[in-house]
Enzyme design. Structure first.
Site, PDB file in Angstrom:
ATOM      1  N   GLU A 163     -37.064 -68.360 -36.515  1.00 35.79           N
ATOM      2  CA  GLU A 163     -38.021 -67.253 -36.458  1.00 35.79           C
ATOM      3  C   GLU A 163     -38.830 -67.220 -37.741  1.00 35.79           C
ATOM      4  OE1 GLU A 163     -36.550 -63.250 -35.699  1.00 35.79           O
ATOM      5  OE2 GLU A 163     -35.176 -64.015 -34.175  1.00 35.79           O
ATOM      6  N   ARG A 182     -37.259 -70.414 -27.489  1.00 39.55           N
ATOM      7  CA  ARG A 182     -35.976 -69.803 -27.859  1.00 39.55           C
ATOM      8  C   ARG A 182     -35.915 -68.408 -27.243  1.00 39.55           C
ATOM      9  NH1 ARG A 182     -34.394 -66.660 -33.040  1.00 39.55           N
ATOM     10  NH2 ARG A 182     -32.192 -66.359 -32.615  1.00 39.55           N
ATOM     11  N   GLU A 209     -28.655 -63.537 -36.575  1.00 38.59           N
ATOM     12  CA  GLU A 209     -28.633 -62.646 -37.734  1.00 38.59           C
ATOM     13  C   GLU A 209     -27.426 -61.705 -37.775  1.00 38.59           C
ATOM     14  OE1 GLU A 209     -32.404 -60.627 -37.990  1.00 38.59           O
ATOM     15  OE2 GLU A 209     -33.514 -62.462 -38.345  1.00 38.59           O
ATOM     16  N   HIS A 229     -28.180 -61.789 -29.130  1.00 46.29           N
ATOM     17  CA  HIS A 229     -29.270 -61.228 -29.931  1.00 46.29           C
ATOM     18  C   HIS A 229     -29.202 -59.707 -29.788  1.00 46.29           C
ATOM     19  CE1 HIS A 229     -33.371 -62.397 -31.796  1.00 46.29           C
ATOM     20  NE2 HIS A 229     -33.219 -61.098 -32.008  1.00 46.29           N
ATOM     21  N   ASN A 254     -33.974 -67.651 -40.003  1.00 42.52           N
ATOM     22  CA  ASN A 254     -35.062 -66.705 -39.754  1.00 42.52           C
ATOM     23  C   ASN A 254     -35.578 -66.245 -41.103  1.00 42.52           C
ATOM     24  OD1 ASN A 254     -34.414 -66.966 -37.079  1.00 42.52           O
ATOM     25  ND2 ASN A 254     -33.743 -64.849 -36.786  1.00 42.52           N
ATOM     26  N   TYR A 278     -38.665 -64.051 -43.085  1.00 50.33           N
ATOM     27  CA  TYR A 278     -39.840 -63.174 -43.070  1.00 50.33           C
ATOM     28  C   TYR A 278     -40.358 -62.876 -44.479  1.00 50.33           C
ATOM     29  CZ  TYR A 278     -39.067 -62.643 -38.127  1.00 50.33           C
ATOM     30  OH  TYR A 278     -38.936 -62.922 -36.787  1.00 50.33           O
TER      31      TYR A 278
HETATM   32  C1  FCB Z   1     -35.712 -60.377 -36.748  1.00 43.29           C
HETATM   33  C2  FCB Z   1     -35.124 -60.278 -35.363  1.00 43.29           C
HETATM   34  C3  FCB Z   1     -36.150 -60.336 -34.263  1.00 43.29           C
HETATM   35  C4  FCB Z   1     -37.409 -59.571 -34.619  1.00 43.29           C
HETATM   36  C5  FCB Z   1     -37.903 -59.962 -35.989  1.00 43.29           C
HETATM   37  C6  FCB Z   1     -39.189 -59.270 -36.413  1.00 43.29           C
HETATM   38  O1  FCB Z   1     -34.831 -59.821 -37.670  1.00 43.29           O
HETATM   39  O2  FCB Z   1     -34.214 -61.322 -35.151  1.00 43.29           O
HETATM   40  O3  FCB Z   1     -35.559 -59.876 -33.082  1.00 43.29           O
HETATM   41  O4  FCB Z   1     -37.188 -58.231 -34.504  1.00 43.29           O
HETATM   42  O5  FCB Z   1     -36.917 -59.694 -36.945  1.00 43.29           O
END
Ligand code: FCB
Length: 459
Positions: A360, A77, A166, A121, A298, A300
């Site tokens: 992500e 990607r 995002e 992006h 995405n 985290y």
């Molecule tokens: C996300 C972004 C990516 C990267 C990660 C850690 O929010 O999409 O570009 O910075 O965080």
């Protein structure tokens, strides 16, 4: 332990974005983007760096595809730098810029790596920002021009398209909080920008389908489950509000063709919609609601939310450090794999997207080469394994999860943190541009080849 495991045909990928890796900021006709301008202003990037060179991927893409090939990843990607393709944002296409992505796609296909292309992006051409950027409705049509130019050229070979990455970050971090380019701090602008981002997505979908006839189209959202910091009524209300701002504000228009009423009211109470929503014109929501083929997620960390102890003018929900942060990554983000299962299950129940893809997931840890030159990033191995188990738990629960992209292939320019935060499964020495596959990269390679989780983490 009996488990369904990852389905046959599950997509195993790695992800990057143009601005974070390409460098070559003024080569072959590329124009300036808002992130170039933001990085040029002193004080906005933590380590004072910029991305003029970054990983120099523009010149080293063949080597980087070689790395992916050696890791056996099935998909890559990447994003297209808008200012390479349309240096002033719209109008005449810069052939040299588009040629780069043409070469990249051909080289990926030759290596049997499936290209997944993100159209936006975050690197808006600066000339568009000078005319108001995402807060100006004409940027919607500029984005559709970009989508048309790129998919007309690559649509015969690229089968997976992601319109935006995002949009919450673009609108809220970029326009309300000022932590991202363009660095504005105006909530009204943020909400207008969010609508234009969504509208540009919806308007681009049929254009992409027209050019990439065998292609599938989706959008990528940053989704976090939002939990109250305590069982109190006030914290529960704030958590629901924050979920509204972060998640439902984008999901509801895409899947239901309407903005969530409670969030509209919240923004009104906060004085962010003083004139109502005149920027939402008749027909917009129908366009945003255009059916899509998959939802990119995405993930985290989760959000833990507490109500502010209200002076009336400032009763915004607050995300707070988790009550018991067993582990934090270098970003200060809690490692909370359960949140990925929760997010995927919730998306499937509430929105039934048909196909979900984790576009992500990954962790920032600084671990560098040891004396022998190997990178033993055991904490990243652990993070990835646990999040893959969270994916399996979602699959077990019936979620149609079709792929996983690890962020990121390379250590790279982590936006306002600069080069200080390293997310790569490949170490990059930014002085010499040397690359070293980390232990997590070797582990991920085994996972990809086995279509299942590997416990081994060794460089
Ligand atoms: C996300 C972004 C990516 C990267 C990660 C850690 O929010 O999409 O570009 O910075 O965080």
């Amino acid at each position: 332990m009996a488990t369904k495991g990852f389905p046959d045909g599950f997509t195993w990928g790695v992800a990057t974005s143009a601005f974070q890796i390409e460098g070559a900021h003024d080569i072959d006709g590329r124009g300036p983007s808002i992130w170039d301008a933001y990085a040029d202003q002193t004080g906005f990037i933590a380590d004072g760096s910029n991305a003029k060179v970054a990983c120099d991927h523009y010149h080293r893409f063949a080597e980087d595809i070689g790395l992916m090939e050696s890791l056996s990843v099935g998909a890559y990607r990447f994003s297209v730098a808008w200012p390479r393709v349309l240096p002033t944002g719209r109008g005449t296409v810069n052939a040299a810029g588009l040629d780069f992505y043409d070469r990249l796609v051909d080289a990926l296909l030759a290596a049997e790596i499936e290209p997944w292309t993100t159209l936006y992006h975050w690197d808006l051409p600066q000339p568009l920002e000078d005319q108001g950027g995402w807060a100006n409705r004409s940027t919607v049509d500029a984005f559709v021009e970009l989508a048309d130019a790129v998919t007309a050229r690559l649509g015969d070979r690229v089968k997976r398209w992601i319109t935006h990455n995002e949009p919450w970050c673009v609108s809220v971090l970029g326009h309300a909080q000022g932590d991202h380019a363009p660095g504005k701090t105006n909530w009204q602008d943020a909400l207008v920008a969010s609508h234009h981002l969504l509208l540009s997505h919806g308007r681009a979908v049929p254009v992409i389908r027209g050019n990439a006839t065998a292609g599938k189209v989706g959008i990528t959202l940053n989704v976090s489950p939002c939990e109250p910091a305590s069982p109190s009524e006030a914290d529960r209300t704030s958590a629901r509000q924050f979920d509204g701002e972060l998640n439902r504000w984008f999901l509801d228009p895409i899947y239901f063709g309407r903005y969530p009423e409670d969030v509209v009211q919240h923004h009104e109470r906060e004085g962010r919609l003083s004139d109502g929503m005149p920027f939402v014109r008749p027909g917009d929501l129908e366009e945003i609601n255009h059916p899509i083929d998959f939802l990119g997620v995405n993930y985290y960390h989760r959000a833990v939310v507490r109500s502010a102890s209200m002076p009336e003018a400032d009763n915004e929900p607050r995300t707070i450090p988790p009550p018991d942060p067993k582990e934090l990554t270098d970003m200060g983000w809690e490692v909370y794999p359960e949140g990925l299962t929760q997010a995927l299950v919730r998306l499937n129940v509430d929105y039934q997207p048909g196909s979900l893809v984790v576009t992500e997931n990954g962790a920032g840890y600084a671990t560098g080469p040891d004396d022998a030159g190997s990178v033993q990033d055991t904490r990243r191995c652990d993070y990835v394994r646990r999040h893959l188990r969270a994916c399996l738990a979602a699959i077990e629960a019936g979620v149609p999860l079709d792929g996983y992209f690890l962020w990121s292939l390379l250590d790279n320019f982590e936006w306002s943190f600069g080069f200080g935060k390293r997310f790569g499964i490949v170490w990059v020495d930014f002085e010499t541009q040397q690359r070293i596959i980390k232990a997590s990269g070797h582990m991920y390679s085994r996972i990809v080849r086995n279509n299942g989780i590997s416990e081994e983490c060794a460089a």
